[in-house]
Design a protein around this motif. Structure first.
Motif, PDB file in Angstrom:
ATOM      1  N   TYR A  40       0.837  -1.205   0.000  1.00 14.47           N
ATOM      2  CA  TYR A  40       0.000   0.000   0.000  1.00 14.47           C
ATOM      3  C   TYR A  40       0.872   1.255   0.000  1.00 14.47           C
ATOM      4  O   TYR A  40       0.668   2.175  -0.807  1.00 14.47           O
ATOM      5  CB  TYR A  40      -0.926  -0.026   1.220  1.00 14.47           C
ATOM      6  CG  TYR A  40      -1.668   1.257   1.474  1.00 14.47           C
ATOM      7  CD1 TYR A  40      -2.707   1.657   0.638  1.00 14.47           C
ATOM      8  CD2 TYR A  40      -1.347   2.073   2.552  1.00 14.47           C
ATOM      9  CE1 TYR A  40      -3.397   2.845   0.867  1.00 14.47           C
ATOM     10  CE2 TYR A  40      -2.034   3.255   2.791  1.00 14.47           C
ATOM     11  CZ  TYR A  40      -3.052   3.633   1.948  1.00 14.47           C
ATOM     12  OH  TYR A  40      -3.727   4.804   2.176  1.00 14.47           O
ATOM     13  N   LEU A  43       2.487   1.820  -3.316  1.00 18.13           N
ATOM     14  CA  LEU A  43       1.543   2.294  -4.338  1.00 18.13           C
ATOM     15  C   LEU A  43       1.184   3.768  -4.169  1.00 18.13           C
ATOM     16  O   LEU A  43       1.177   4.522  -5.146  1.00 18.13           O
ATOM     17  CB  LEU A  43       0.261   1.464  -4.304  1.00 18.13           C
ATOM     18  CG  LEU A  43       0.309   0.118  -4.991  1.00 18.13           C
ATOM     19  CD1 LEU A  43      -0.950  -0.677  -4.673  1.00 18.13           C
ATOM     20  CD2 LEU A  43       0.467   0.280  -6.490  1.00 18.13           C
ATOM     21  N   ILE A  44       0.872   4.175  -2.945  1.00 17.33           N
ATOM     22  CA  ILE A  44       0.361   5.547  -2.771  1.00 17.33           C
ATOM     23  C   ILE A  44       1.445   6.616  -2.814  1.00 17.33           C
ATOM     24  O   ILE A  44       1.132   7.803  -2.826  1.00 17.33           O
ATOM     25  CB  ILE A  44      -0.483   5.701  -1.483  1.00 17.33           C
ATOM     26  CG1 ILE A  44       0.360   5.532  -0.229  1.00 17.33           C
ATOM     27  CG2 ILE A  44      -1.666   4.756  -1.515  1.00 17.33           C
ATOM     28  CD1 ILE A  44      -0.333   6.004   1.029  1.00 17.33           C
ATOM     29  N   THR A  49      -0.408   5.890  -8.458  1.00 13.32           N
ATOM     30  CA  THR A  49      -1.695   6.357  -7.939  1.00 13.32           C
ATOM     31  C   THR A  49      -1.802   7.877  -7.890  1.00 13.32           C
ATOM     32  O   THR A  49      -2.872   8.400  -7.607  1.00 13.32           O
ATOM     33  CB  THR A  49      -1.957   5.812  -6.516  1.00 13.32           C
ATOM     34  OG1 THR A  49      -0.909   6.263  -5.653  1.00 13.32           O
ATOM     35  CG2 THR A  49      -2.042   4.293  -6.510  1.00 13.32           C
ATOM     36  N   GLN A  50      -0.721   8.564  -8.144  1.00 16.35           N
ATOM     37  CA  GLN A  50      -0.712  10.021  -8.026  1.00 16.35           C
ATOM     38  C   GLN A  50      -0.900  10.680  -9.386  1.00 16.35           C
ATOM     39  O   GLN A  50      -0.324  10.237 -10.382  1.00 16.35           O
ATOM     40  CB  GLN A  50       0.599  10.497  -7.406  1.00 16.35           C
ATOM     41  CG  GLN A  50       0.833   9.949  -6.013  1.00 16.35           C
ATOM     42  CD  GLN A  50      -0.324  10.271  -5.087  1.00 16.35           C
ATOM     43  OE1 GLN A  50      -0.712  11.415  -4.932  1.00 16.35           O
ATOM     44  NE2 GLN A  50      -0.891   9.237  -4.474  1.00 16.35           N
ATOM     45  N   GLN A 132      -3.886   4.050 -13.344  1.00 14.96           N
ATOM     46  CA  GLN A 132      -3.869   4.711 -12.040  1.00 14.96           C
ATOM     47  C   GLN A 132      -5.196   4.510 -11.318  1.00 14.96           C
ATOM     48  O   GLN A 132      -5.204   4.282 -10.102  1.00 14.96           O
ATOM     49  CB  GLN A 132      -3.589   6.209 -12.198  1.00 14.96           C
ATOM     50  CG  GLN A 132      -2.157   6.532 -12.530  1.00 14.96           C
ATOM     51  CD  GLN A 132      -1.966   8.001 -12.854  1.00 14.96           C
ATOM     52  OE1 GLN A 132      -2.824   8.638 -13.480  1.00 14.96           O
ATOM     53  NE2 GLN A 132      -0.833   8.550 -12.434  1.00 14.96           N
ATOM     54  N   ASN A 133      -6.309   4.592 -12.031  1.00 12.64           N
ATOM     55  CA  ASN A 133      -7.613   4.361 -11.404  1.00 12.64           C
ATOM     56  C   ASN A 133      -7.715   2.955 -10.842  1.00 12.64           C
ATOM     57  O   ASN A 133      -8.215   2.751  -9.738  1.00 12.64           O
ATOM     58  CB  ASN A 133      -8.748   4.640 -12.393  1.00 12.64           C
ATOM     59  CG  ASN A 133      -8.940   6.118 -12.630  1.00 12.64           C
ATOM     60  OD1 ASN A 133      -8.652   6.945 -11.777  1.00 12.64           O
ATOM     61  ND2 ASN A 133      -9.425   6.453 -13.811  1.00 12.64           N
ATOM     62  N   LEU A 135      -5.190   1.080  -9.932  1.00 13.74           N
ATOM     63  CA  LEU A 135      -4.248   0.961  -8.816  1.00 13.74           C
ATOM     64  C   LEU A 135      -4.689   1.755  -7.589  1.00 13.74           C
ATOM     65  O   LEU A 135      -4.368   1.376  -6.463  1.00 13.74           O
ATOM     66  CB  LEU A 135      -2.841   1.342  -9.268  1.00 13.74           C
ATOM     67  CG  LEU A 135      -2.252   0.377 -10.310  1.00 13.74           C
ATOM     68  CD1 LEU A 135      -0.898   0.871 -10.806  1.00 13.74           C
ATOM     69  CD2 LEU A 135      -2.143  -1.043  -9.762  1.00 13.74           C
ATOM     70  N   ARG A 136      -5.457   2.801  -7.781  1.00 13.40           N
ATOM     71  CA  ARG A 136      -6.035   3.506  -6.625  1.00 13.40           C
ATOM     72  C   ARG A 136      -7.041   2.603  -5.918  1.00 13.40           C
ATOM     73  O   ARG A 136      -7.089   2.553  -4.693  1.00 13.40           O
ATOM     74  CB  ARG A 136      -6.707   4.804  -7.065  1.00 13.40           C
ATOM     75  CG  ARG A 136      -5.740   5.910  -7.374  1.00 13.40           C
ATOM     76  CD  ARG A 136      -6.445   7.218  -7.727  1.00 13.40           C
ATOM     77  NE  ARG A 136      -5.515   8.093  -8.381  1.00 13.40           N
ATOM     78  CZ  ARG A 136      -5.549   8.425  -9.672  1.00 13.40           C
ATOM     79  NH1 ARG A 136      -6.527   7.992 -10.447  1.00 13.40           N
ATOM     80  NH2 ARG A 136      -4.630   9.217 -10.182  1.00 13.40           N
ATOM     81  N   ALA A 139      -5.028   0.020  -4.123  1.00 16.36           N
ATOM     82  CA  ALA A 139      -4.435   0.603  -2.915  1.00 16.36           C
ATOM     83  C   ALA A 139      -5.473   0.724  -1.805  1.00 16.36           C
ATOM     84  O   ALA A 139      -5.186   0.430  -0.637  1.00 16.36           O
ATOM     85  CB  ALA A 139      -3.813   1.967  -3.228  1.00 16.36           C
ATOM     86  N   GLN A 152      -5.238   7.977   0.868  1.00 13.95           N
ATOM     87  CA  GLN A 152      -5.619   8.651  -0.374  1.00 13.95           C
ATOM     88  C   GLN A 152      -6.770   9.613  -0.142  1.00 13.95           C
ATOM     89  O   GLN A 152      -6.922  10.591  -0.857  1.00 13.95           O
ATOM     90  CB  GLN A 152      -6.025   7.629  -1.441  1.00 13.95           C
ATOM     91  CG  GLN A 152      -4.893   6.711  -1.866  1.00 13.95           C
ATOM     92  CD  GLN A 152      -5.363   5.697  -2.878  1.00 13.95           C
ATOM     93  OE1 GLN A 152      -5.097   5.861  -4.059  1.00 13.95           O
ATOM     94  NE2 GLN A 152      -6.056   4.659  -2.435  1.00 13.95           N
TER      95      GLN A 152
END
Length: 162
Positions: A40, A43-44, A49-50, A132-133, A135-136, A139, A152
């Motif tokens: 996590y 990823l963040i 994810t950014q 990214q969506n 992976l968000r 996460a 997030q």
């Protein structure tokens, strides 16, 4: 909660997984909670994810950052995998069915300098937003597995400047 529910709750769809596994009940073990926490955080804190603004960043660096999730995940699986079997299965599926198609497609295009073309660059950015969506959502699921607040959410809604 069933594995299927874990994926659905965080919008992770389009996976090909055996029905038996998806119907399995799962209560994360401490080793899985720890592995989820470690992945996590990886990823963040990455472009995975950014947001990457239109005129910000570098496509090759973004791809490299997402590709590095393979190494990070492999290390976690080596360290905790035997004691975190369900986590390991989920992580491998996400790597192979969500991250790998993106990195495989764009690696060759970047090494061939195709992103000098504005249309290719725009296509990369669009697909980057799509991964990214995913992976968000992944996460957020990992935060739940780890038993922690999803950080997030700190950057959503009205923001206060410090």
């Amino acid at each position: 909660m069933k594995i299927e529910d874990w994926f659905e709750n965080w919008g992770i769809t389009g996976l090909k997984i055996s029905a038996g596994f998806m119907q399995m009940e799962w209560q994360p073990r401490p080793e899985e909670e720890q592995a989820a926490w470690e992945l996590y955080i990886e990823l963040i804190t990455r472009v995975a994810t950014q947001p990457l603004g239109k005129d910000q960043g570098d496509e090759a660096a973004a791809l490299s950052s997402i590709f590095s999730l393979f190494k990070v995940t492999r290390e976690l699986l080596k360290q905790k995998g035997r004691k975190a079997e369900v986590f390991s299965k989920i992580a491998v599926v996400i790597l192979n069915q969500k991250i790998r198609p993106f990195t495989a497609k764009w690696h060759k295009r970047i090494t061939d300098n195709l992103l000098e073309n504005p249309e290719e660059k725009a296509s990369f950015r669009k697909e980057l937003e799509q991964i990214q969506n995913v992976l968000r959502g992944y996460a957020a699921m990992l935060a739940k597995v780890a038993g922690v607040e999803d950080f997030q959410k700190l950057e959503q809604g009205p923001l206060q400047e410090l």
